[in-house]
Write an enzyme that holds these catalytic residues in place. Structure first.
Site, PDB file in Angstrom:
ATOM      1  N   GLU A 272       0.855  -1.182   0.000  1.00 49.97           N
ATOM      2  CA  GLU A 272       0.000   0.000   0.000  1.00 49.97           C
ATOM      3  C   GLU A 272       0.895   1.237   0.000  1.00 49.97           C
ATOM      4  O   GLU A 272       1.807   1.324   0.829  1.00 49.97           O
ATOM      5  CB  GLU A 272      -0.878   0.027   1.250  1.00 49.97           C
ATOM      6  CG  GLU A 272      -1.935  -1.059   1.307  1.00 49.97           C
ATOM      7  CD  GLU A 272      -2.772  -0.915   2.567  1.00 49.97           C
ATOM      8  OE1 GLU A 272      -3.568   0.055   2.651  1.00 49.97           O
ATOM      9  OE2 GLU A 272      -2.619  -1.753   3.469  1.00 49.97           O
ATOM     10  N   ARG A 487       4.977 -13.602   9.337  1.00 49.26           N
ATOM     11  CA  ARG A 487       5.544 -12.254   9.312  1.00 49.26           C
ATOM     12  C   ARG A 487       6.891 -12.230  10.021  1.00 49.26           C
ATOM     13  O   ARG A 487       7.196 -13.083  10.856  1.00 49.26           O
ATOM     14  CB  ARG A 487       4.604 -11.265  10.013  1.00 49.26           C
ATOM     15  CG  ARG A 487       3.340 -10.985   9.252  1.00 49.26           C
ATOM     16  CD  ARG A 487       2.532  -9.912   9.937  1.00 49.26           C
ATOM     17  NE  ARG A 487       3.257  -8.640   9.962  1.00 49.26           N
ATOM     18  CZ  ARG A 487       2.701  -7.482  10.325  1.00 49.26           C
ATOM     19  NH1 ARG A 487       1.447  -7.449  10.703  1.00 49.26           N
ATOM     20  NH2 ARG A 487       3.400  -6.379  10.315  1.00 49.26           N
ATOM     21  N   LYS A 497       2.713   1.935  10.579  1.00 52.92           N
ATOM     22  CA  LYS A 497       2.783   3.244   9.930  1.00 52.92           C
ATOM     23  C   LYS A 497       2.156   4.322  10.814  1.00 52.92           C
ATOM     24  O   LYS A 497       2.664   5.437  10.895  1.00 52.92           O
ATOM     25  CB  LYS A 497       2.078   3.171   8.580  1.00 52.92           C
ATOM     26  CG  LYS A 497       2.777   2.259   7.584  1.00 52.92           C
ATOM     27  CD  LYS A 497       1.894   1.953   6.385  1.00 52.92           C
ATOM     28  CE  LYS A 497       2.557   0.942   5.460  1.00 52.92           C
ATOM     29  NZ  LYS A 497       1.666   0.471   4.384  1.00 52.92           N
TER      30      LYS A 497
END
Length: 776
Positions: A272, A487, A497
């Protein structure tokens, strides 16, 4: 597989076991029963991390029936991090077996298990130095072909509770210090010993069919990892993958797919564009680009730009730069927005098939895993078509309606949103659209459009796999295969973020590339080479379990690379002036020194030697302890590259009593005055701003409310950055460019910061020469 078995697998996976390991565990009834018991008990303390999960599995598989009644007792010690290694657990089990008929004496038990015992880095350093010294002659002869395994065991025996990784790191540092970087002969395989004829005959008679079954594959690069550890389906054989849905049209669609791709592997990296990539993204980049590259395939960089609210030009640019910085070139750069028209048309198809509907529940009402059913789920198709058109034409307010799909996700959540209204101008399409598709709707369809063969994504998207397959099949289009991997997270940092944005907003860090962060731009600015990050990702492997590692693991990979590429220069960070009273020359002397002392063929540079030099203040002590080997009023020291020793004649001070200058004499080195140590120095130096960093956060997991109850901002280390003025050799000032990497001899690795300007040299400290807990 029974429902009970499936539940057990999910339970075991929740503590970090792979699916294969779960299935193997279920075959052993005793171990699986023990594991279920310890998981239930450990959950009473806190959420089980993968590190604790490994220890619980070790306990469940190692405990004997004679002491199984102590299972919960030991589980408590593990959950409270008192038994924090398998070594301590084994010691606990042995103690309980040896004292099976006695009541547990807690003090004796904890002493036997080393509870609370901390072995300092200094103790490890001293013990490693001792065993290396005892075998120095043999090590010097065999160099890096010397097997240090037995020496490491000696250190473990002497320091029973020392961390194995810390011991290994210390051996690496001291071997490098003794032997220098590896040369060609060190990298070549050691010469094979000549075997007696009888042994050769016996070897020929062996059945070689079993030799590779237990052979460990040492993986150093992503290419090796992708070729040896990943065994995905071949292009066009999607249907062979477990869980893949086969429809009457599957084989026809796969054949059409193969005609377009020619059987080539195609992957994609779909970030993204609403933030800068971090260390976890490096793993995703390496897996997607690496898998394609290892099998002569291609990989696209696809921006998942479906949320215009948070997208900025700098993030698009930053993402591409970081992909290319890691050494990968996308076969094509695409955007989800490239396909907005096609996605919209497919949404219409879904509505007409009765598989999607317009809903008016608010985002709060449908939040969570068990929201109330939508009262509009069975509304007429014509009504949903009209309302969806109204959404597209801007006739409804934001939040007034969404388009939802009639599908249930793995975790039980029903009818995920496919489209929502957003009145924000889009980075690429401007104001053409006011409805935007969600990830659940966009991702699989873009994969299908681009003929992706392997949709590789992190484990949290496993819960979207059902909607992924359902949506492609509902539209009767080519369906790729989704594969999930765990992950990658690193302790002592945040990568969210939103949270990094908060750190920037509060002025705690300067921007996304602040060297204390673990964004890729920050790591680049701090001086981490891209190949080191790629090698680190290769070491982490590709499993379904989430990986949480200490920064020291990444830093070890960085040191391995910098030891080879960072040329050596002299710099002084805390200068102490030295005046050589018997300096034999009228003017300064120019000396030529190698960039790599052990590899003179890798270049050289000039330095200046004059009557006034500067050394590190820590290299002189007026009253030195026994093991201090450098300069004192009663002890001389050698000067690197000059071949002389210095002897203190006089100590000069200012009015405050601080030492301002040492008057010394020099003499050539002889058998009678061999110094105990050589120190670095600078003469006629250039001033440079040097930024020193420590960890940004005090705790391993600053986001964990159990560790940091007042939130991650309360855990910030207030002294994580220090800026000083250092003295560097003038040769650096002439050639240093932003992102150049150097080793300051005896200090550490440093990188030239982009803030460097003509007349203003700025360095970031990348790492110390050896691991230093808490330092960067």
């Amino acid at each position: 597989m029974t429902m009970e078995s499936e539940n057990d697998i999910k339970l075991f996976q929740s503590i970090g076991l792979s699916e294969q390991k779960c299935k193997e565990t279920l075959k052993n009834k005793q171990i699986s029963n023990n594991l279920k018991l310890v998981i239930a008990e450990a959950n009473k303390y806190e959420v089980i991390t993968p590190e604790v999960g490994i220890l619980l599995y070790h306990l469940a598989s190692k405990i004997k029936t004679q002491i199984v009644d102590k299972l919960f007792f030991l589980t408590g010690y593990i959950a409270e991090r008192k038994l924090d290694t398998t070594q301590r657990i084994d010691a606990a089990l042995n103690y309980l077996l040896d004292n099976i008929k006695k009541d547990i004496n807690i003090s004796n038990f904890e002493e036997a298990c080393g509870v609370g015992v901390v072995v300092s880095p200094e103790e490890i350093e001293h013990e490693v130095e001792k065993v290396i010294s005892a075998h120095k002659a043999e090590i010097m002869e065999k160099r890096y072909h010397f097997n240090i395994g037995t020496l490491m065991q000696q250190v473990r025996n002497a320091l029973k509770w020392a961390d194995g990784k810390a011991i290994k790191n210390e051996f690496d540092v001291q071997m490098l210090d003794l032997l220098g970087p590896k040369g060609d002969s060190d990298l070549a395989p050691p010469p094979k010993a000549i075997k007696p004829a009888k042994a050769k005959k016996m070897e020929k008679e062996k059945d070689h069919s079993s030799l590779t079954t237990n052979e460990k594959v040492s993986v150093h690069t992503i290419t090796e990892l992708m070729k040896t550890k990943l065994h995905f389906h071949k292009p066009g054989e999607n249907y062979k993958t477990e869980g893949y849905i086969v429809t009457p049209n599957t084989h026809r669609l796969l054949q059409e797919h193969l005609k377009v791709t020619g059987g080539k592997i195609i992957t994609r990296f779909p970030p993204e564009p609403n933030g800068i990539l971090h260390i976890g993204h490096a793993k995703a980049i390496n897996i997607n680009f690496g898998y394609a590259a290892a099998h002569d395939g291609i990989c696209y960089l696809r921006y998942d730009d479906t949320n215009p609210e948070k997208e900025e030009e700098k993030f698009f640019i930053g993402i591409r730069e970081m992909v290319e910085w890691l050494g990968y070139k996308p076969a094509k750069i695409t955007h989800s927005s490239d396909y907005f028209q096609q996605l919209y048309e497919w949404a219409i198809v879904l509505i007409k098939k009765g598989l999607a509907y317009v809903c008016h529940q608010s985002s709060k009402e449908i939040k969570g895993f068990n929201p109330p059913p939508s009262p509009w789920r069975e509304r007429p198709v014509s009504e949903s078509l009209q309302l969806f058109n109204d959404m597209k034409d801007g006739l409804l307010e934001e939040g007034e309606a969404t388009l939802r799909m009639k599908v249930t996700l793995e975790e039980g959540k029903q009818d995920p949103v496919a489209y929502r209204i957003k009145y924000n101008s889009h980075h690429r399409t401007g104001d053409q659209w006011c409805i935007y598709p969600t990830y659940d709707f966009t991702h699989c369809l873009c994969d299908s459009i681009e003929n992706i063969t392997h949709s590789l994504c992190t484990k949290e998207f496993q819960s979207r796999r059902s909607s992924y397959y359902w949506l492609c099949n509902a539209l009767d289009i080519y369906c790729p295969v989704q594969w999930e991997y765990g992950r990658l997270n690193v302790n002592y940092t945040v990568v969210s973020k939103r949270k990094i944005g908060k750190l920037i907003e509060e002025g705690i860090v300067s921007d996304w590339d602040d060297p204390r962060l673990f964004t890729l731009t920050a790591l680049r600015r701090r001086g981490f080479p891209p190949e080191a990050i790629n090698n680190f990702c290769a070491q982490m492997g590709v499993t379904g379990a989430q990986t949480v590692v200490d920064p020291s693991v990444l830093e070890a990979c960085v040191r391995d690379v910098l030891n080879v590429i960072a040329s050596r220069h002299m710099a002084v960070l805390e200068p102490l002036k030295i005046t050589i009273s018997n300096f034999p020359h009228e003017n300064s002397v120019r000396l030529t020194v190698p960039n790599f002392p052990n590899e003179p063929d890798k270049g050289q540079h000039d330095i200046t030697f004059d009557e006034v030099i500067y050394i590190e203040r820590s290299d002189f002590k007026e009253k030195a302890e026994k093991d201090f080997r450098r300069l004192t009023p009663n002890q001389s020291v050698g000067l690197k590259y000059v071949g002389i020793v210095l002897k203190v004649e006089k100590v000069e001070r200012n009015s405050c009593g601080d030492i301002t200058n040492l008057i010394v004499t020099h003499e050539s080195i002889s058998d009678s005055n061999k110094p105990k140590a050589f120190i670095h120095w600078v003469s006629n130096p250039v001033l440079a701003s040097v930024r020193l960093y420590e960890r940004l956060f005090k705790h391993k997991n600053p986001e964990d409310p159990n560790e940091v109850p007042n939130g991650f901002l309360s855990d910030v280390n207030p002294v994580s950055k220090k800026e000083i003025v250092g003295y560097v050799d003038a040769s650096l000032a002439k050639s240093a460019k932003p992102f150049d990497k150097f080793q300051f001899e005896r200090i550490g690795f440093f990188s030239v910061d982009p803030d460097t300007r003509p007349g203003k040299l700025v360095f970031n400290k990348t790492l110390t020469l050896k691991e230093d807990p808490g330092k960067m």
